[in-house]
Each structure stands twice: as C-alpha cells, then as structure tokens.
Design a protein around this motif. Structure first.
Motif, PDB file in Angstrom:
ATOM      1  N   GLU A  55       0.831  -1.203   0.000  1.00 57.34           N
ATOM      2  CA  GLU A  55       0.000   0.000   0.000  1.00 57.34           C
ATOM      3  C   GLU A  55       0.867   1.254   0.000  1.00 57.34           C
ATOM      4  N   SER A  56       0.312   2.321  -0.555  1.00 55.38           N
ATOM      5  CA  SER A  56       0.894   3.645  -0.377  1.00 55.38           C
ATOM      6  C   SER A  56       0.323   4.231   0.916  1.00 55.38           C
ATOM      7  N   ILE A  57       0.931   5.300   1.383  1.00 52.84           N
ATOM      8  CA  ILE A  57       0.402   5.990   2.561  1.00 52.84           C
ATOM      9  C   ILE A  57      -1.034   6.459   2.290  1.00 52.84           C
ATOM     10  N   GLU A  58      -1.270   7.035   1.121  1.00 51.64           N
ATOM     11  CA  GLU A  58      -2.615   7.508   0.791  1.00 51.64           C
ATOM     12  C   GLU A  58      -3.617   6.362   0.786  1.00 51.64           C
ATOM     13  N   GLN A  59      -3.264   5.238   0.180  1.00 50.86           N
ATOM     14  CA  GLN A  59      -4.171   4.084   0.158  1.00 50.86           C
ATOM     15  C   GLN A  59      -4.469   3.607   1.574  1.00 50.86           C
ATOM     16  N   ALA A  60      -3.451   3.538   2.425  1.00 48.45           N
ATOM     17  CA  ALA A  60      -3.653   3.098   3.808  1.00 48.45           C
ATOM     18  C   ALA A  60      -4.579   4.054   4.553  1.00 48.45           C
ATOM     19  N   ALA A  61      -4.354   5.356   4.404  1.00 48.21           N
ATOM     20  CA  ALA A  61      -5.180   6.351   5.092  1.00 48.21           C
ATOM     21  C   ALA A  61      -6.644   6.240   4.681  1.00 48.21           C
ATOM     22  N   LEU A  62      -6.881   6.097   3.382  1.00 48.26           N
ATOM     23  CA  LEU A  62      -8.255   6.019   2.886  1.00 48.26           C
ATOM     24  C   LEU A  62      -8.916   4.699   3.254  1.00 48.26           C
ATOM     25  N   ARG A  63      -8.170   3.601   3.187  1.00 43.23           N
ATOM     26  CA  ARG A  63      -8.714   2.290   3.572  1.00 43.23           C
ATOM     27  C   ARG A  63      -9.100   2.286   5.044  1.00 43.23           C
ATOM     28  N   GLU A  64      -8.173   2.727   5.895  1.00 44.72           N
ATOM     29  CA  GLU A  64      -8.449   2.740   7.335  1.00 44.72           C
ATOM     30  C   GLU A  64      -9.643   3.633   7.664  1.00 44.72           C
ATOM     31  N   THR A  65      -9.722   4.789   7.019  1.00 43.98           N
ATOM     32  CA  THR A  65     -10.846   5.694   7.276  1.00 43.98           C
ATOM     33  C   THR A  65     -12.162   5.019   6.917  1.00 43.98           C
ATOM     34  N   PHE A  66     -12.222   4.365   5.764  1.00 48.32           N
ATOM     35  CA  PHE A  66     -13.457   3.692   5.370  1.00 48.32           C
ATOM     36  C   PHE A  66     -13.775   2.528   6.303  1.00 48.32           C
ATOM     37  N   GLU A  67     -12.769   1.693   6.605  1.00 50.62           N
ATOM     38  CA  GLU A  67     -13.018   0.534   7.472  1.00 50.62           C
ATOM     39  C   GLU A  67     -13.538   0.952   8.844  1.00 50.62           C
ATOM     40  N   GLU A  68     -12.974   2.013   9.390  1.00 51.53           N
ATOM     41  CA  GLU A  68     -13.295   2.396  10.768  1.00 51.53           C
ATOM     42  C   GLU A  68     -14.488   3.326  10.892  1.00 51.53           C
ATOM     43  N   THR A  69     -14.891   3.981   9.786  1.00 56.90           N
ATOM     44  CA  THR A  69     -15.980   4.961   9.894  1.00 56.90           C
ATOM     45  C   THR A  69     -17.086   4.788   8.863  1.00 56.90           C
ATOM     46  N   GLY A  70     -16.838   4.050   7.777  1.00 57.69           N
ATOM     47  CA  GLY A  70     -17.815   3.956   6.707  1.00 57.69           C
ATOM     48  C   GLY A  70     -17.813   5.165   5.789  1.00 57.69           C
ATOM     49  N   VAL A  71     -16.838   6.046   5.935  1.00 54.84           N
ATOM     50  CA  VAL A  71     -16.756   7.252   5.103  1.00 54.84           C
ATOM     51  C   VAL A  71     -15.667   7.075   4.048  1.00 54.84           C
ATOM     52  N   ARG A  72     -16.050   7.266   2.799  1.00 52.38           N
ATOM     53  CA  ARG A  72     -15.073   7.337   1.707  1.00 52.38           C
ATOM     54  C   ARG A  72     -14.670   8.801   1.583  1.00 52.38           C
ATOM     55  N   ALA A  73     -13.367   9.025   1.472  1.00 51.60           N
ATOM     56  CA  ALA A  73     -12.868  10.398   1.499  1.00 51.60           C
ATOM     57  C   ALA A  73     -11.894  10.637   0.355  1.00 51.60           C
ATOM     58  N   ARG A  74     -11.631  11.913   0.117  1.00 55.19           N
ATOM     59  CA  ARG A  74     -10.653  12.355  -0.876  1.00 55.19           C
ATOM     60  C   ARG A  74      -9.655  13.265  -0.176  1.00 55.19           C
ATOM     61  N   PRO A  75      -8.360  12.911  -0.222  1.00 54.50           N
ATOM     62  CA  PRO A  75      -7.364  13.762   0.434  1.00 54.50           C
ATOM     63  C   PRO A  75      -7.218  15.098  -0.291  1.00 54.50           C
ATOM     64  N   VAL A  76      -7.037  16.166   0.494  1.00 53.11           N
ATOM     65  CA  VAL A  76      -6.852  17.488  -0.094  1.00 53.11           C
ATOM     66  C   VAL A  76      -5.516  18.120   0.285  1.00 53.11           C
ATOM     67  N   GLU A  77      -4.935  17.710   1.419  1.00 54.64           N
ATOM     68  CA  GLU A  77      -3.622  18.242   1.794  1.00 54.64           C
ATOM     69  C   GLU A  77      -3.020  17.398   2.912  1.00 54.64           C
ATOM     70  N   LEU A  78      -1.746  17.619   3.137  1.00 52.90           N
ATOM     71  CA  LEU A  78      -1.026  16.931   4.201  1.00 52.90           C
ATOM     72  C   LEU A  78      -1.176  17.711   5.498  1.00 52.90           C
ATOM     73  N   LEU A  79      -1.690  17.055   6.542  1.00 54.65           N
ATOM     74  CA  LEU A  79      -1.690  17.685   7.864  1.00 54.65           C
ATOM     75  C   LEU A  79      -0.291  17.614   8.436  1.00 54.65           C
ATOM     76  N   GLY A  80       0.295  16.409   8.445  1.00 53.43           N
ATOM     77  CA  GLY A  80       1.642  16.291   8.964  1.00 53.43           C
ATOM     78  C   GLY A  80       2.092  14.857   9.122  1.00 53.43           C
ATOM     79  N   VAL A  81       3.330  14.710   9.536  1.00 56.07           N
ATOM     80  CA  VAL A  81       3.935  13.417   9.849  1.00 56.07           C
ATOM     81  C   VAL A  81       4.339  13.480  11.316  1.00 56.07           C
ATOM     82  N   TYR A  82       3.905  12.486  12.080  1.00 58.70           N
ATOM     83  CA  TYR A  82       4.036  12.538  13.537  1.00 58.70           C
ATOM     84  C   TYR A  82       4.733  11.299  14.082  1.00 58.70           C
ATOM     85  N   THR A  83       5.650  11.538  14.981  1.00 55.87           N
ATOM     86  CA  THR A  83       6.259  10.483  15.776  1.00 55.87           C
ATOM     87  C   THR A  83       6.206  10.958  17.213  1.00 55.87           C
ATOM     88  N   GLY A  84       6.390  10.076  18.098  1.00 56.85           N
ATOM     89  CA  GLY A  84       6.353  10.454  19.504  1.00 56.85           C
ATOM     90  C   GLY A  84       6.897   9.312  20.315  1.00 56.85           C
TER      91      GLY A  84
END
Length: 154
Positions: A55-84
């Motif tokens: 998977e690409s990062i975009e594919q993973a983000a969209l898949r997870e969003t749909f699986e966990e919420t039932g919402v299909r989405a379209r990315p519009v911008e990068l919020l950020g990259v986070y580690t902690g």
C-alpha cells in the motif's frame, strides 16, 4: 494480509516501529469525523492505522478511514507526519508509530464501518467542541488541525 499481526507472532508485545496513516476528514460545515475507539481506551480519535505491504500511505489512510468509519474520502492536503514516544495499547502491544495524517473531505457515507472491531461509533464534531477523552497519540495532530497548521512534522 495483516502485516503487524504477522510480525506479532514472532515478537509478541515487543516494541515495533510501525508506519501508519490516517485522515482528518472535514465536512462542508467544518466538522471533524472522529471514531470512538474500541481498543479499551474509551477515547475518541482520528481514523487510521497501520500500512499494509504493497500500500501507499494515501491508500492506507483512505482504507483505514473507510473501514473504521464507513466514510469514503478524498485527500486534499497533508496535515503532517508525527512520531512520539512509544505507545502501549491495552493488550500490551508496544508501538513506535510514524503517522502520516491527510486532511480529507468526505465523498460518501455508509453504515459499513467495522461494527465494533475498531470503532464503537463515529461522530462529527466542531473543532472547538472536540470530545475531552481524546486518544493521547492524536493530541498533537488535533492541535495542529485546530490551529490551522499544515505540512508539519513532529
């Protein structure tokens, strides 16, 4: 294939570096889509999770969003990259996540989310009225979103 689950067979609860992706989905009214997590934390957070092999990062983000919420989405911008710091889940698994979060807009909403496996429910929240019981690793992401920062890394 569940890549992380397959690794857990070998390493148990030991710390893993885990590439993850998710979406901060904002609707036309500026409300944020959040999931009530079913991981035992009784917290609200952004939909997202581990990237699978191939998977690409975009594919993973969209898949997870749909699986966990039932919402299909379209990315519009990068919020950020986070580690902690490493995070320990209720089941004892320890992860050090590298999370890429995309700001997205909803395309369609279905009742097809995972039905309790990862989400106990979903909700749309005004940015100035987010739940108080936030998933701790999402706090920096939500702070950046609310404060209008984009393309950040931490």
């Amino acid at each position: 294939m569940d890549y992380i689950a397959s690794l857990r067979q070998y390493v148990g609860n030991a710390p893993l570096i885990m590439p993850c992706a998710g979406c901060a989905v904002l609707d036309a009214q500026g409300r944020l889509l959040m999931q009530h997590r079913a991981d035992g934390s009784d917290s609200w957070g952004l939909p997202g999770g581990a990237m699978e092999l191939g998977e690409s990062i975009e594919q993973a983000a969209l898949r997870e969003t749909f699986e966990e919420t039932g919402v299909r989405a379209r990315p519009v911008e990068l919020l950020g990259v986070y580690t902690g710091p490493p995070h320990t889940f209720a089941n004892g698994d320890v992860v050090h996540s590298v999370v890429t979060v995309l700001v997205a807009e909803p395309l369609s909403v279905s009742e097809a989310f995972d039905g309790g496996r990862e989400s106990m429910g979903v909700g749309w929240f005004q940015l100035d009225r987010l739940p108080t019981n936030l998933f701790e690793p999402n706090r920096p992401m939500l702070r950046d979103l609310v404060e209008g920062r984009r393309g950040t890394w931490a």
